[in-house]
Design a protein around this motif. Structure first.
Motif, PDB file in Angstrom:
ATOM      1  N   LEU A  98       0.868  -1.174   0.000  1.00  0.00           N
ATOM      2  CA  LEU A  98       0.000   0.000   0.000  1.00  0.00           C
ATOM      3  C   LEU A  98       0.905   1.224   0.000  1.00  0.00           C
ATOM      4  O   LEU A  98       1.609   1.473   0.980  1.00  0.00           O
ATOM      5  CB  LEU A  98      -0.898  -0.005   1.239  1.00  0.00           C
ATOM      6  CG  LEU A  98      -1.901   1.143   1.378  1.00  0.00           C
ATOM      7  CD1 LEU A  98      -2.948   1.081   0.263  1.00  0.00           C
ATOM      8  CD2 LEU A  98      -2.586   1.096   2.748  1.00  0.00           C
ATOM      9  N   ILE A  99       0.923   1.955  -1.099  1.00  0.00           N
ATOM     10  CA  ILE A  99       1.847   3.078  -1.238  1.00  0.00           C
ATOM     11  C   ILE A  99       1.091   4.366  -1.518  1.00  0.00           C
ATOM     12  O   ILE A  99      -0.099   4.360  -1.809  1.00  0.00           O
ATOM     13  CB  ILE A  99       2.891   2.827  -2.348  1.00  0.00           C
ATOM     14  CG1 ILE A  99       2.225   2.809  -3.741  1.00  0.00           C
ATOM     15  CG2 ILE A  99       3.647   1.517  -2.093  1.00  0.00           C
ATOM     16  CD1 ILE A  99       3.219   2.762  -4.901  1.00  0.00           C
ATOM     17  N   GLY A 100       1.815   5.473  -1.432  1.00  0.00           N
ATOM     18  CA  GLY A 100       1.234   6.782  -1.696  1.00  0.00           C
ATOM     19  C   GLY A 100       2.070   7.865  -1.062  1.00  0.00           C
ATOM     20  O   GLY A 100       2.913   7.581  -0.200  1.00  0.00           O
ATOM     21  N   GLU A 105       6.215   0.394   6.913  1.00  0.00           N
ATOM     22  CA  GLU A 105       7.557   0.794   6.478  1.00  0.00           C
ATOM     23  C   GLU A 105       8.631  -0.111   7.089  1.00  0.00           C
ATOM     24  O   GLU A 105       9.473   0.338   7.875  1.00  0.00           O
ATOM     25  CB  GLU A 105       7.806   2.263   6.809  1.00  0.00           C
ATOM     26  CG  GLU A 105       6.861   3.198   6.058  1.00  0.00           C
ATOM     27  CD  GLU A 105       7.298   4.649   6.107  1.00  0.00           C
ATOM     28  OE1 GLU A 105       8.515   4.891   6.088  1.00  0.00           O
ATOM     29  OE2 GLU A 105       6.429   5.521   6.180  1.00  0.00           O
ATOM     30  N   PRO A 106       8.616  -1.382   6.742  1.00  0.00           N
ATOM     31  CA  PRO A 106       9.518  -2.341   7.380  1.00  0.00           C
ATOM     32  C   PRO A 106      10.995  -2.074   7.172  1.00  0.00           C
ATOM     33  O   PRO A 106      11.817  -2.498   7.996  1.00  0.00           O
ATOM     34  CB  PRO A 106       9.109  -3.680   6.746  1.00  0.00           C
ATOM     35  CG  PRO A 106       8.430  -3.308   5.470  1.00  0.00           C
ATOM     36  CD  PRO A 106       7.738  -2.017   5.753  1.00  0.00           C
ATOM     37  N   THR A 107      11.377  -1.366   6.107  1.00  0.00           N
ATOM     38  CA  THR A 107      12.803  -1.130   5.881  1.00  0.00           C
ATOM     39  C   THR A 107      13.244   0.285   6.254  1.00  0.00           C
ATOM     40  O   THR A 107      14.379   0.670   5.982  1.00  0.00           O
ATOM     41  CB  THR A 107      13.184  -1.408   4.408  1.00  0.00           C
ATOM     42  OG1 THR A 107      12.654  -0.374   3.564  1.00  0.00           O
ATOM     43  CG2 THR A 107      12.684  -2.761   3.958  1.00  0.00           C
ATOM     44  N   ALA A 108      12.371   1.064   6.899  1.00  0.00           N
ATOM     45  CA  ALA A 108      12.727   2.436   7.274  1.00  0.00           C
ATOM     46  C   ALA A 108      13.962   2.443   8.169  1.00  0.00           C
ATOM     47  O   ALA A 108      14.046   1.693   9.143  1.00  0.00           O
ATOM     48  CB  ALA A 108      11.560   3.107   7.989  1.00  0.00           C
ATOM     49  N   GLY A 130      17.225  -7.691   1.441  1.00  0.00           N
ATOM     50  CA  GLY A 130      17.373  -8.939   2.176  1.00  0.00           C
ATOM     51  C   GLY A 130      16.228  -9.178   3.141  1.00  0.00           C
ATOM     52  O   GLY A 130      15.704 -10.299   3.242  1.00  0.00           O
ATOM     53  N   LEU A 131      15.815  -8.126   3.874  1.00  0.00           N
ATOM     54  CA  LEU A 131      14.712  -8.268   4.824  1.00  0.00           C
ATOM     55  C   LEU A 131      13.410  -8.612   4.107  1.00  0.00           C
ATOM     56  O   LEU A 131      12.653  -9.481   4.552  1.00  0.00           O
ATOM     57  CB  LEU A 131      14.544  -6.987   5.640  1.00  0.00           C
ATOM     58  CG  LEU A 131      13.380  -7.008   6.644  1.00  0.00           C
ATOM     59  CD1 LEU A 131      13.681  -7.990   7.776  1.00  0.00           C
ATOM     60  CD2 LEU A 131      13.103  -5.621   7.204  1.00  0.00           C
ATOM     61  N   MET A 132      13.144  -7.943   2.992  1.00  0.00           N
ATOM     62  CA  MET A 132      11.882  -8.189   2.302  1.00  0.00           C
ATOM     63  C   MET A 132      11.876  -9.536   1.584  1.00  0.00           C
ATOM     64  O   MET A 132      10.836 -10.201   1.509  1.00  0.00           O
ATOM     65  CB  MET A 132      11.589  -7.057   1.317  1.00  0.00           C
ATOM     66  CG  MET A 132      11.322  -5.721   2.013  1.00  0.00           C
ATOM     67  SD  MET A 132      10.086  -5.822   3.339  1.00  0.00           S
ATOM     68  CE  MET A 132       8.595  -6.146   2.398  1.00  0.00           C
ATOM     69  N   ALA A 133      13.018  -9.965   1.077  1.00  0.00           N
ATOM     70  CA  ALA A 133      13.097 -11.295   0.472  1.00  0.00           C
ATOM     71  C   ALA A 133      12.851 -12.368   1.529  1.00  0.00           C
ATOM     72  O   ALA A 133      12.162 -13.363   1.278  1.00  0.00           O
ATOM     73  CB  ALA A 133      14.456 -11.497  -0.191  1.00  0.00           C
ATOM     74  N   GLU A 161       5.500   1.223   2.309  1.00  0.00           N
ATOM     75  CA  GLU A 161       6.937   1.402   2.096  1.00  0.00           C
ATOM     76  C   GLU A 161       7.168   2.587   1.170  1.00  0.00           C
ATOM     77  O   GLU A 161       6.420   2.789   0.207  1.00  0.00           O
ATOM     78  CB  GLU A 161       7.525   0.126   1.483  1.00  0.00           C
ATOM     79  CG  GLU A 161       9.013   0.149   1.245  1.00  0.00           C
ATOM     80  CD  GLU A 161       9.812   0.363   2.514  1.00  0.00           C
ATOM     81  OE1 GLU A 161      10.527   1.388   2.583  1.00  0.00           O
ATOM     82  OE2 GLU A 161       9.717  -0.461   3.441  1.00  0.00           O
ATOM     83  N   HIS A 162       8.203   3.379   1.485  1.00  0.00           N
ATOM     84  CA  HIS A 162       8.563   4.508   0.618  1.00  0.00           C
ATOM     85  C   HIS A 162       9.682   4.163  -0.364  1.00  0.00           C
ATOM     86  O   HIS A 162       9.884   4.890  -1.337  1.00  0.00           O
ATOM     87  CB  HIS A 162       8.973   5.717   1.459  1.00  0.00           C
ATOM     88  CG  HIS A 162       7.806   6.461   2.045  1.00  0.00           C
ATOM     89  ND1 HIS A 162       6.866   7.114   1.272  1.00  0.00           N
ATOM     90  CD2 HIS A 162       7.416   6.647   3.322  1.00  0.00           C
ATOM     91  CE1 HIS A 162       5.956   7.676   2.048  1.00  0.00           C
ATOM     92  NE2 HIS A 162       6.259   7.403   3.298  1.00  0.00           N
ATOM     93  N   ASP A 163      10.406   3.094  -0.117  1.00  0.00           N
ATOM     94  CA  ASP A 163      11.468   2.677  -1.026  1.00  0.00           C
ATOM     95  C   ASP A 163      10.828   1.914  -2.190  1.00  0.00           C
ATOM     96  O   ASP A 163      10.401   0.782  -2.046  1.00  0.00           O
ATOM     97  CB  ASP A 163      12.473   1.791  -0.281  1.00  0.00           C
ATOM     98  CG  ASP A 163      13.681   1.442  -1.130  1.00  0.00           C
ATOM     99  OD1 ASP A 163      13.515   1.171  -2.346  1.00  0.00           O
ATOM    100  OD2 ASP A 163      14.806   1.421  -0.588  1.00  0.00           O
ATOM    101  N   MET A 164      10.780   2.550  -3.350  1.00  0.00           N
ATOM    102  CA  MET A 164      10.089   1.949  -4.483  1.00  0.00           C
ATOM    103  C   MET A 164      10.815   0.743  -5.049  1.00  0.00           C
ATOM    104  O   MET A 164      10.195  -0.147  -5.649  1.00  0.00           O
ATOM    105  CB  MET A 164       9.861   2.994  -5.581  1.00  0.00           C
ATOM    106  CG  MET A 164       8.841   4.063  -5.187  1.00  0.00           C
ATOM    107  SD  MET A 164       7.182   3.388  -4.848  1.00  0.00           S
ATOM    108  CE  MET A 164       7.183   3.323  -3.047  1.00  0.00           C
ATOM    109  N   ASP A 165      12.129   0.655  -4.856  1.00  0.00           N
ATOM    110  CA  ASP A 165      12.835  -0.555  -5.280  1.00  0.00           C
ATOM    111  C   ASP A 165      12.354  -1.750  -4.466  1.00  0.00           C
ATOM    112  O   ASP A 165      12.193  -2.859  -4.995  1.00  0.00           O
ATOM    113  CB  ASP A 165      14.347  -0.381  -5.109  1.00  0.00           C
ATOM    114  CG  ASP A 165      14.933   0.594  -6.117  1.00  0.00           C
ATOM    115  OD1 ASP A 165      14.358   0.718  -7.224  1.00  0.00           O
ATOM    116  OD2 ASP A 165      15.952   1.242  -5.807  1.00  0.00           O
ATOM    117  N   VAL A 166      12.124  -1.541  -3.172  1.00  0.00           N
ATOM    118  CA  VAL A 166      11.596  -2.595  -2.310  1.00  0.00           C
ATOM    119  C   VAL A 166      10.184  -2.966  -2.754  1.00  0.00           C
ATOM    120  O   VAL A 166       9.845  -4.150  -2.890  1.00  0.00           O
ATOM    121  CB  VAL A 166      11.595  -2.147  -0.837  1.00  0.00           C
ATOM    122  CG1 VAL A 166      10.761  -3.094   0.029  1.00  0.00           C
ATOM    123  CG2 VAL A 166      13.023  -2.060  -0.306  1.00  0.00           C
TER     124      VAL A 166
END
Length: 251
Positions: free
Chosen positions: A36-38, A172-175, A184-187, A204-209
């Motif tokens: 869920l982004i925005g 935002e799990p990787t914030a 690595g965390l998301m994989a 999440e705000h990191d669009m690569d993630v």
């Protein structure tokens, strides 16, 4: 058709007359990673808090495996099988990594068996297995206060999974993590979710993630869903590029 693990319909919530969430509906299946982004202020946190029971929606409903959980307190939602991680990690800093997971397991066993408690050795074994699952077995005896931030994020995931959730909400799990640690965390999360059939909804705000790990993406803007679909579909959506991704999108 398989019953979704999470299904929300027509969620609405206003603050000071301004609609933070306006008619949001979504569903997540077992083993699915839904992002869920925005932009900031789009309503993502308010939506999460309604799903988790921290905020009662003004309208709409939330169902977990077909059961209506709308407005139930967070502790009850947790007991029904919903885990959550937060943008800023919160652990018992003076306690060891192992003992932080043991605390979560104690609560989980009370949920299942009331006042009955397993033997101490069983708790240790279960906690050690949970840490091995997220790659923290070698850190078990260290105080949380000395862990690197990326390891704290993994520990938070282990604590959330100790509840054996059917649904995992990740805000935002990787914030705050280093770029090399985020993927690595998301994989790891995706692998665990698919193996265990856990539905995952994350912001999440990191669009690569997001584009690297989500099966589907929903886009919020000013409280309304403006797009949804596979990463390829969302990347190609002109309105999404205009309000959030920029004209170049994500490659």
């Amino acid at each position: 058709m398989t019953t979704p693990v999470l299904e929300a319909n027509g969620l609405r919530k206003s603050w000071g007359g301004v609609a933070a969430v306006d008619g949001v509906s979504l569903a997540v299946q077992a083993g699915e990673m839904l992002a869920l982004i925005g932009p900031n202020g789009a309503g993502k946190s308010t939506c999460f808090n309604m799903l988790n029971g921290q905020i009662r929606p003004e309208a709409g409903s939330v169902h977990l495996l077909g059961r209506n959980i709308t407005g139930l307190a967070p502790r009850i939602v947790w007991r029904l099988g919903v885990g959550r991680t937060f943008q800023v990690t919160a652990t018992f800093a003076s306690m060891t990594v192992l003992d932080n997971v043991r605390m979560a397991l104690l609560s989980h066993h009370r949920r299942l068996f009331g006042l009955w408690r397993p033997a101490a050795a069983q708790f240790v074994a279960e906690a050690a297995a949970a840490l091995a699952r997220v790659g923290l077995a070698e850190q078990a005896g260290r105080p949380c206060g000395v862990l690197a931030y990326g390891d704290l994020k993994r520990l938070e995931l282990a604590i959330a999974l100790a509840n054996e959730p059917r649904l995992l909400l990740m805000d935002e799990p990787t914030a705050g993590m280093a770029p090399a640690e985020r993927a690595g965390l998301m994989a790891l999360t995706a692998r665990i979710a698919r193996d265990a059939g856990i539905a995952v909804l994350f912001t999440e705000h990191d669009m690569d993630v997001v584009f690297g790990h989500a099966d589907r993406i929903l886009v919020l803007d000013r409280g309304k869903l403006i797009a949804g679909g596979t990463p390829e579909q969302v990347r190609a959506d002109a309105r999404v590029r205009d309000v959030y991704l920029g004209q170049s999108g994500v490659h």
